[in-house]
Structures are given as C-alpha cells and as structure tokens.
Design a protein around this motif. Structure first.
Motif, mmCIF file in Angstrom:
data_model
loop_
_atom_site.group_PDB
_atom_site.id
_atom_site.type_symbol
_atom_site.label_atom_id
_atom_site.label_comp_id
_atom_site.label_asym_id
_atom_site.label_seq_id
_atom_site.Cartn_x
_atom_site.Cartn_y
_atom_site.Cartn_z
ATOM 1 N N CYS A 191 14.393 25.825 64.973
ATOM 2 C CA CYS A 191 14.678 26.584 66.199
ATOM 3 C C CYS A 191 13.951 26.024 67.413
ATOM 4 C CB CYS A 191 14.292 28.048 66.013
ATOM 5 S SG CYS A 191 12.527 28.320 65.716
ATOM 6 N N SER A 192 14.491 26.332 68.575
ATOM 7 C CA SER A 192 13.825 26.016 69.838
ATOM 8 C C SER A 192 12.833 27.129 70.158
ATOM 9 C CB SER A 192 14.857 25.869 70.964
ATOM 10 O OG SER A 192 15.570 27.084 71.157
ATOM 11 N N ASP A 193 12.001 26.916 71.181
ATOM 12 C CA ASP A 193 10.994 27.926 71.511
ATOM 13 C C ASP A 193 11.597 29.166 72.161
ATOM 14 O OD1 ASP A 193 11.545 26.783 73.982
ATOM 15 O OD2 ASP A 193 9.467 26.726 74.638
ATOM 16 N N GLY A 194 12.889 29.134 72.427
ATOM 17 C CA GLY A 194 13.580 30.330 72.885
ATOM 18 C C GLY A 194 13.584 31.418 71.825
ATOM 19 N N LEU A 195 13.392 31.014 70.558
ATOM 20 C CA LEU A 195 13.234 31.994 69.483
ATOM 21 C C LEU A 195 11.759 32.279 69.223
ATOM 22 C CD1 LEU A 195 14.502 33.766 67.227
ATOM 23 C CD2 LEU A 195 14.098 31.833 65.684
ATOM 24 N N HIS A 196 11.012 31.254 68.782
ATOM 25 C CA HIS A 196 9.644 31.527 68.343
ATOM 26 C C HIS A 196 8.695 31.911 69.480
ATOM 27 C CE1 HIS A 196 7.724 27.756 69.689
ATOM 28 N NE2 HIS A 196 8.754 27.094 69.215
ATOM 29 N N GLN A 228 17.272 40.290 73.327
ATOM 30 C CA GLN A 228 16.751 41.638 73.504
ATOM 31 C C GLN A 228 15.313 41.615 74.018
ATOM 32 O OE1 GLN A 228 17.264 43.430 69.648
ATOM 33 N NE2 GLN A 228 19.502 43.296 69.770
ATOM 34 N N SER A 229 14.603 40.521 73.714
ATOM 35 C CA SER A 229 13.220 40.375 74.170
ATOM 36 C C SER A 229 13.138 39.834 75.588
ATOM 37 C CB SER A 229 12.460 39.444 73.221
ATOM 38 O OG SER A 229 12.391 39.993 71.924
ATOM 39 N N GLY A 230 14.295 39.700 76.232
ATOM 40 C CA GLY A 230 14.340 39.249 77.619
ATOM 41 C C GLY A 230 15.254 38.072 77.847
ATOM 42 N N GLY A 231 15.498 37.292 76.792
ATOM 43 C CA GLY A 231 16.389 36.135 76.920
ATOM 44 C C GLY A 231 15.955 35.189 78.012
ATOM 45 N N TYR A 232 14.630 34.958 78.120
ATOM 46 C CA TYR A 232 14.086 34.153 79.218
ATOM 47 C C TYR A 232 14.330 32.655 79.050
ATOM 48 C CZ TYR A 232 11.689 38.519 80.247
ATOM 49 O OH TYR A 232 11.416 39.837 80.525
ATOM 50 N N ASP A 233 14.808 32.250 77.877
ATOM 51 C CA ASP A 233 15.025 30.826 77.624
ATOM 52 C C ASP A 233 16.292 30.659 76.800
ATOM 53 O OD1 ASP A 233 14.629 28.107 77.549
ATOM 54 O OD2 ASP A 233 12.728 28.169 76.476
ATOM 55 N N ASN A 234 16.816 29.442 76.779
ATOM 56 C CA ASN A 234 17.897 29.119 75.855
ATOM 57 C C ASN A 234 17.355 29.290 74.436
ATOM 58 O OD1 ASN A 234 18.310 26.152 77.852
ATOM 59 N ND2 ASN A 234 19.176 28.163 78.278
ATOM 60 N N CYS A 235 18.202 29.678 73.518
ATOM 61 C CA CYS A 235 17.761 29.899 72.138
ATOM 62 C C CYS A 235 18.727 29.229 71.171
ATOM 63 C CB CYS A 235 17.671 31.389 71.839
ATOM 64 S SG CYS A 235 17.082 31.773 70.175
ATOM 65 N N THR A 236 18.194 28.371 70.323
ATOM 66 C CA THR A 236 19.004 27.669 69.326
ATOM 67 C C THR A 236 18.381 27.863 67.950
ATOM 68 O OG1 THR A 236 19.691 26.024 70.944
ATOM 69 C CG2 THR A 236 19.965 25.442 68.626
ATOM 70 N N VAL A 237 19.230 28.194 66.988
ATOM 71 C CA VAL A 237 18.764 28.479 65.626
ATOM 72 C C VAL A 237 19.681 27.813 64.603
ATOM 73 C CG1 VAL A 237 18.342 30.290 63.913
ATOM 74 C CG2 VAL A 237 17.804 30.713 66.322
ATOM 75 N N ILE A 238 19.073 27.125 63.653
ATOM 76 C CA ILE A 238 19.781 26.607 62.479
ATOM 77 C C ILE A 238 19.116 27.219 61.256
ATOM 78 C CG2 ILE A 238 20.266 24.587 61.026
ATOM 79 C CD1 ILE A 238 20.280 22.870 63.529
#
Length: 251
Positions: A191-196, A228-238
């Motif tokens: 994942c990108s830091d948009g998740l963690h 839901q936590s703000g979506g302040y960044d792009n988020c990518t998850v595999i």
C-alpha cells in the motif's frame, strides 16, 4: 495466489499520483507493486507511471528465476533503469524537474517470496501471529524514530512526516531494500501511505482478518476507511492471498 488491487484519488487531491501493477508472466511468476509519485501536479503521476511501466515491461520478459541472486539482480537492474528513465524525463521537462516515486513490491517465483522497497510505501505480511510490516520506511520520520529522537505517536503531527530520504528518479544514487521472506503467509498487503498514514494498524488488520469480506471487499474497505479518515492523500492497496497458506499457530 489470488490478488486484487485498487487505487483512489481520495477526498482532497486533484490528481492521483499513485500507480500499481499486478501480473503473472509466462513462467508462472507473480509481480505486484505500488508506486506513489512525488513532485506535485502531474509530475508525480508521470514518475509513478514510468516506474510501473518499466517493472511491467521487464517482468513480462524476465527469465526463469532459479536462484535468489537472479531475482535480486533483476530487481536492482529494473529499478535502476526506472530511476534513470524518471530522472532523464525530468531533465527534459522543466515542469517535471525533481519528480520521483516510491516503489514497493513483491515477486513470487519458484515457491519463494522476494520483496523490494524504495521510499515509504509499505509491504506487510499476514502470518499466523498477525500482520507484520516487512518493509522499512525511507523517511525522515522513520530515521528519527529509529534514532530515538521522537516517539512513534509523535510521527503523525511532525512537520517532516511526509519527507522522504530515498526515492526513484530524484537522485543518481539511491537505496534499494531487498529481502526473501517466509512464504507461509496468509496475505501480502502492499500500500501507499494514503492507507498506512491515516488508518491505524489495528483497523487494517481487523479488515484483512474479517470473514465478512472477500478479497475485493477487503481492498475496497481499506480504501473506504482511508477516505473516512479524511482522504487527505491518494490511496492504493494490493492484497495477495496465498492459497497454499497453512496455519502454523498450533505448532
């Protein structure tokens, strides 16, 4: 191996600078990677796309990996070529000057799992005892925590929380972390830091562990939680599911 990935622009950004790939080549090997572009505007988007393109192109032509050293050499050679391609492109276009990207991923070949990382996107493995971060962040924050200068709970509000110490395309000399890990994992999360950066470790593990979700649902639930936590960044998850996983918790 089963896999699903998705990416989302989030709630505040105008451009999605993340990119990712999941593919299996003719040798039956798997590659999965996430790249998070840096540089602002379209530049980060260009850098992450170039890195993913180089990985995809090279992996489809990759030889049969018979030794650990072959995989390690392939990773270093491919990421060096991606680094050069991004750097040269940035020199051609003033608006793209200074662009770069993180790059984290895994190769599953010959029943073995190899991981690689540049930057602060992350790879986790879910073993019988839970979710474990397998990659090391290349960031100012990670360095300060490692040196004992700040506590982990201070990281989220630190002024340099988004400052990288390593990335593809920015410097001629950069660091590539590679490792071979135990393949008896249930899941691999990339994942990108948009998740963690916005969803807690406990929440991430709970979603992955949930029996109410299938693989696709787990990925989309993680992205939804980031928004839901703000979506302040792009988020990518595999999320990769190991169909050969055997629970060794009672061993």
């Amino acid at each position: 191996m089963r896999a699903f990935g998705n990416t989302d622009i989030g709630c505040t950004r105008k451009v999605n600078e993340d990119d990712y790939c999941i593919l299996q080549n003719e040798n039956g090997d798997w590659l999965a990677a996430v790249c998070d572009g840096i540089g602002g505007s379209a530049a980060g988007e260009v850098a992450s796309h170039l890195a993913v393109s180089k990985l995809r192109e090279a992996f489809l032509k990759a030889p049969v990996f018979k030794k650990d050293s072959q995989v390690n050499d392939w990773i270093h050679d491919t990421l060096n070529k991606a680094n050069d391609a991004i750097y040269l492109e940035s020199m051609r276009n003033r608006k793209e000057r200074g662009m770069g990207t993180t790059c984290v991923g895994m190769i599953y070949a010959n029943n073995a799992t190899y991981i690689f990382n540049v930057g602060d996107s992350r790879l986790y493995a879910y073993y019988s005892d839970g979710l474990i971060q397998m990659s090391e962040d290349h960031s100012v924050i990670a360095k300060l925590i490692k040196e004992g200068k700040i506590k982990p709970e201070e990281a989220k509000s630190h002024a340099q929380r988004n400052t990288l110490t390593n990335a593809l395309g920015v410097w001629r000399v950069f660091r590539i972390d590679t490792n071979k890990i135990d393949s008896n994992y249930r899941y691999i999360l990339i994942c990108s830091d948009g998740l963690h950066g916005y969803v807690s470790y406990e929440e991430i593990q709970a979603i992955i562990d949930s029996s109410a979700y299938n693989l696709t649902d787990k990925v989309n639930a993680l992205i939804s939680r980031a928004n839901q936590s703000g979506g302040y960044d792009n988020c990518t998850v595999i999320l990769m599911e190991n169909e050969r996983y055997q629970d060794g918790s009672n061993d």
